[in-house]
Design a protein around this motif. Structure first.
Motif, PDB file in Angstrom:
ATOM      1  N   LEU A   1       1.465  -3.085  -5.950  1.00  0.00           N
ATOM      2  CA  LEU A   1       1.075  -1.849  -5.787  1.00  0.00           C
ATOM      3  C   LEU A   1      -0.678  -2.064  -5.956  1.00  0.00           C
ATOM      4  CD1 LEU A   1       3.050   1.310  -7.577  1.00  0.00           C
ATOM      5  CD2 LEU A   1       3.797  -0.173  -5.561  1.00  0.00           C
ATOM      6  N   VAL A   2      -1.113  -2.323  -4.076  1.00  0.00           N
ATOM      7  CA  VAL A   2      -2.146  -2.161  -4.226  1.00  0.00           C
ATOM      8  C   VAL A   2      -2.570  -0.720  -3.363  1.00  0.00           C
ATOM      9  CG1 VAL A   2      -1.771  -4.653  -4.301  1.00  0.00           C
ATOM     10  CG2 VAL A   2      -2.056  -3.639  -2.395  1.00  0.00           C
ATOM     11  N   THR A   3      -3.641  -1.372  -3.751  1.00  0.00           N
ATOM     12  CA  THR A   3      -4.876   0.630  -3.120  1.00  0.00           C
ATOM     13  C   THR A   3      -4.965  -0.430  -2.213  1.00  0.00           C
ATOM     14  OG1 THR A   3      -6.609  -0.243  -4.192  1.00  0.00           O
ATOM     15  CG2 THR A   3      -5.377   1.515  -5.382  1.00  0.00           C
TER      16      THR A   3
ATOM     17  N   ILE B   1       1.129  -1.187  -0.023  1.00  0.00           N
ATOM     18  CA  ILE B   1      -0.091   0.050   0.030  1.00  0.00           C
ATOM     19  C   ILE B   1       0.812   1.060   0.185  1.00  0.00           C
ATOM     20  CG2 ILE B   1      -2.075   1.326   0.943  1.00  0.00           C
ATOM     21  CD1 ILE B   1      -2.678  -1.540   2.725  1.00  0.00           C
ATOM     22  N   ALA B   2       1.393   1.846  -0.736  1.00  0.00           N
ATOM     23  CA  ALA B   2       2.471   2.866  -1.175  1.00  0.00           C
ATOM     24  C   ALA B   2       1.050   4.221  -1.363  1.00  0.00           C
ATOM     25  CB  ALA B   2       3.061   2.441  -2.811  1.00  0.00           C
TER      26      ALA B   2
ATOM     27  N   SER C   1      -6.666   5.372  -1.125  1.00  0.00           N
ATOM     28  CA  SER C   1      -5.123   5.536  -2.169  1.00  0.00           C
ATOM     29  C   SER C   1      -6.517   5.460  -3.453  1.00  0.00           C
ATOM     30  CB  SER C   1      -4.486   4.870  -2.238  1.00  0.00           C
ATOM     31  OG  SER C   1      -3.457   5.188  -0.958  1.00  0.00           O
ATOM     32  N   THR C   2      -5.419   6.324  -4.449  1.00  0.00           N
ATOM     33  CA  THR C   2      -5.772   5.835  -6.082  1.00  0.00           C
ATOM     34  C   THR C   2      -4.984   5.220  -6.745  1.00  0.00           C
ATOM     35  OG1 THR C   2      -5.522   7.857  -6.709  1.00  0.00           O
ATOM     36  CG2 THR C   2      -7.781   6.839  -6.160  1.00  0.00           C
TER      37      THR C   2
ATOM     38  N   ARG D   1     -14.625   2.358   1.292  1.00  0.00           N
ATOM     39  CA  ARG D   1     -15.354   3.337   0.320  1.00  0.00           C
ATOM     40  C   ARG D   1     -14.416   4.791  -0.032  1.00  0.00           C
ATOM     41  NH1 ARG D   1     -19.951   2.245   1.403  1.00  0.00           N
ATOM     42  NH2 ARG D   1     -19.600   0.365   3.204  1.00  0.00           N
ATOM     43  N   GLY D   2     -13.725   5.562   1.398  1.00  0.00           N
ATOM     44  CA  GLY D   2     -13.970   6.506   1.494  1.00  0.00           C
ATOM     45  C   GLY D   2     -12.295   6.964   0.300  1.00  0.00           C
ATOM     46  N   ALA D   3     -12.346   6.066  -0.617  1.00  0.00           N
ATOM     47  CA  ALA D   3     -11.706   6.220  -1.579  1.00  0.00           C
ATOM     48  C   ALA D   3     -12.494   7.791  -2.811  1.00  0.00           C
ATOM     49  CB  ALA D   3     -10.370   5.168  -2.076  1.00  0.00           C
TER      50      ALA D   3
END
Length: 398
Positions: free
Chosen positions: A277-279, A252-253, A323-324, A283-285
């Motif tokens: 890389l993973v988000t 989670i970068a 994150s996105t 739901r808040g993204a």
């Protein structure tokens, strides 16, 4: 869909970039790649990307939600809403991910995946379901609901896997009783076992690796490291992840779950070829900061989103990522001081290989799926194309 030519762009390949490039798409596939001009005749939509980067589409193999939706909501609207959110940030394919919950709700989510799949025409494509839990270490549960955490149950997981053929990965703690058999069973069925929320010692992770656990879910987060017991030191899951050359790790970068020094260390040891890389987005993204809910809307965990991350309301621990995918690429470049090519590789080619879809996705190559993202030097997404279909295009300012 049809014929589409992207031109005047900078093409990103796994080991190089190509200036003044073009990409020609026809019938959902990449047909031609090159430099300069391409004569494709009439009846072709031509888009001048004005010097922006043309990259393989981002592949996010661990996503819970975004845009105010969570896959655990268990509705078609939520599934579509999450994907239509992440496609705006360059994600062309993702793995919808569950949280630990009561068994019946997992069946509901699996049913909704199957129902929603043919309706997903505007968002990121789906690679299959990722089950996270319920076979987790209680001491490393993080924000997972403790009342559903348990040891692997042979009858339960065989029943779930018989029920759905849409599960492509399952995250669990390898040290639990029955976990090695569980991992072996997943591997036999072509499903990826991943270590997660684990208190395992080094040797227990190695045993899990031998049983088929070849991916470390959100490396460092909810994961054991060196401990002292009776004056002796014991290595944990993190050290095993570094030691095992064949162990892939997902990061989670966001610069928060894993700070910059550790991002640099992971890259130095594992390299772009072993990092996805993973988000791990909830739901808040892509939503304003403030109160939100992790998990199902009606009975999930209330969390607070601030400073670019979700936290427990008392701020005692992180409770999820907002994150996105484009943020991850930008962060890894800036915080770990690596090249754009390597950062993109960790968001494209490596996750494609981990999930076994690298023959069709993850790089710009002839006859591969036309999954493409166009972005600027700040990794702000201009256009997202999924299998030849333009599913997002930013409005250009005059």
């Amino acid at each position: 869909m049809g014929k589409l030519l992207l031109e005047n762009g900078v093409l990103i390949f796994p080991h190089q970039i190509l200036e003044n490039g073009y990409l020609y798409i026809e019938d959902k596939k990449i047909i031609q790649i090159g430099q300069g001009k391409l004569d494709v005749g009439s009846h072709v939509e031509r888009i001048d990307v004005k010097g922006r980067y043309i990259s393989p589409g981002f592949i996010d193999i661990h996503v819970h939600g975004g845009g105010g939706f969570d896959f655990m909501d268990g509705t078609v609207a939520a599934f579509l809403g999450v994907s239509e959110t992440h496609v705006r940030f360059g994600t062309t394919a993702l793995c919808p991910t569950t949280l630990t919950a009561e068994g019946e709700h997992i069946y509901t989510v699996l049913d909704v995946y199957k129902e929603a799949f043919p309706q997903n025409k505007k968002g990121s494509a789906w690679l299959g379901m990722h089950l996270e839990g319920p076979y987790l270490a209680m001491a490393q549960r993080g924000a997972q609901d403790p009342k559903y955490i348990r040891d692997p149950d042979v009858e339960e997981y065989r029943r779930i896997l018989a029920y759905s053929d849409d599960i492509v990965r399952w995250s669990a703690a390898p040290e639990l009783p029955g976990a090695l058999e569980f991992g072996g069973y997943l591997k036999e069925r072509g499903i990826l076992p991943a270590i997660a929320h684990t208190d395992a010692l080094f040797d227990e992770v190695v045993a899990g690796y031998d049983a088929g656990f070849r991916l470390a879910t959100h490396f460092y987060s909810a994961m054991s490291t060196i401990i002292r017991k009776d004056a002796k030191r014991y290595a944990g899951a993190i050290e095993a992840g570094y030691y095992l050359d064949g162990m892939d790790v997902e990061i989670i970068a966001d610069g928060i779950h894993v700070p910059a020094p550790l991002m640099k260390l992971i890259y130095k040891i594992k390299g772009a070829e072993r990092i996805a890389l993973v988000t791990d987005a909830m739901r808040g993204a892509a939503m304003p900061e403030g109160l939100s809910v992790l998990g199902r809307q009606e009975d999930g965990l209330q969390v607070l989103i601030e400073e670019g991350v979700a936290k427990l309301p008392d701020r005692s621990a992180f409770a999820g990522s907002v994150s996105t995918a484009n943020r991850l690429v930008r962060n890894y470049m800036q915080l770990a001081d690596i090249s754009l090519v390597e950062a993109v590789r960790m968001m494209t080619e490596t996750p494609a290989r981990i999930m076994g879809v690298d023959s069709t996705k993850g790089s710009l190559a002839r006859h591969k799926d036309a999954d493409v993202v166009v972005f600027d030097s700040d990794i702000q997404v201009y256009m997202t194309i999924v299998e030849g279909d333009v599913r997002y295009i930013a409005r250009e300012e005059n």
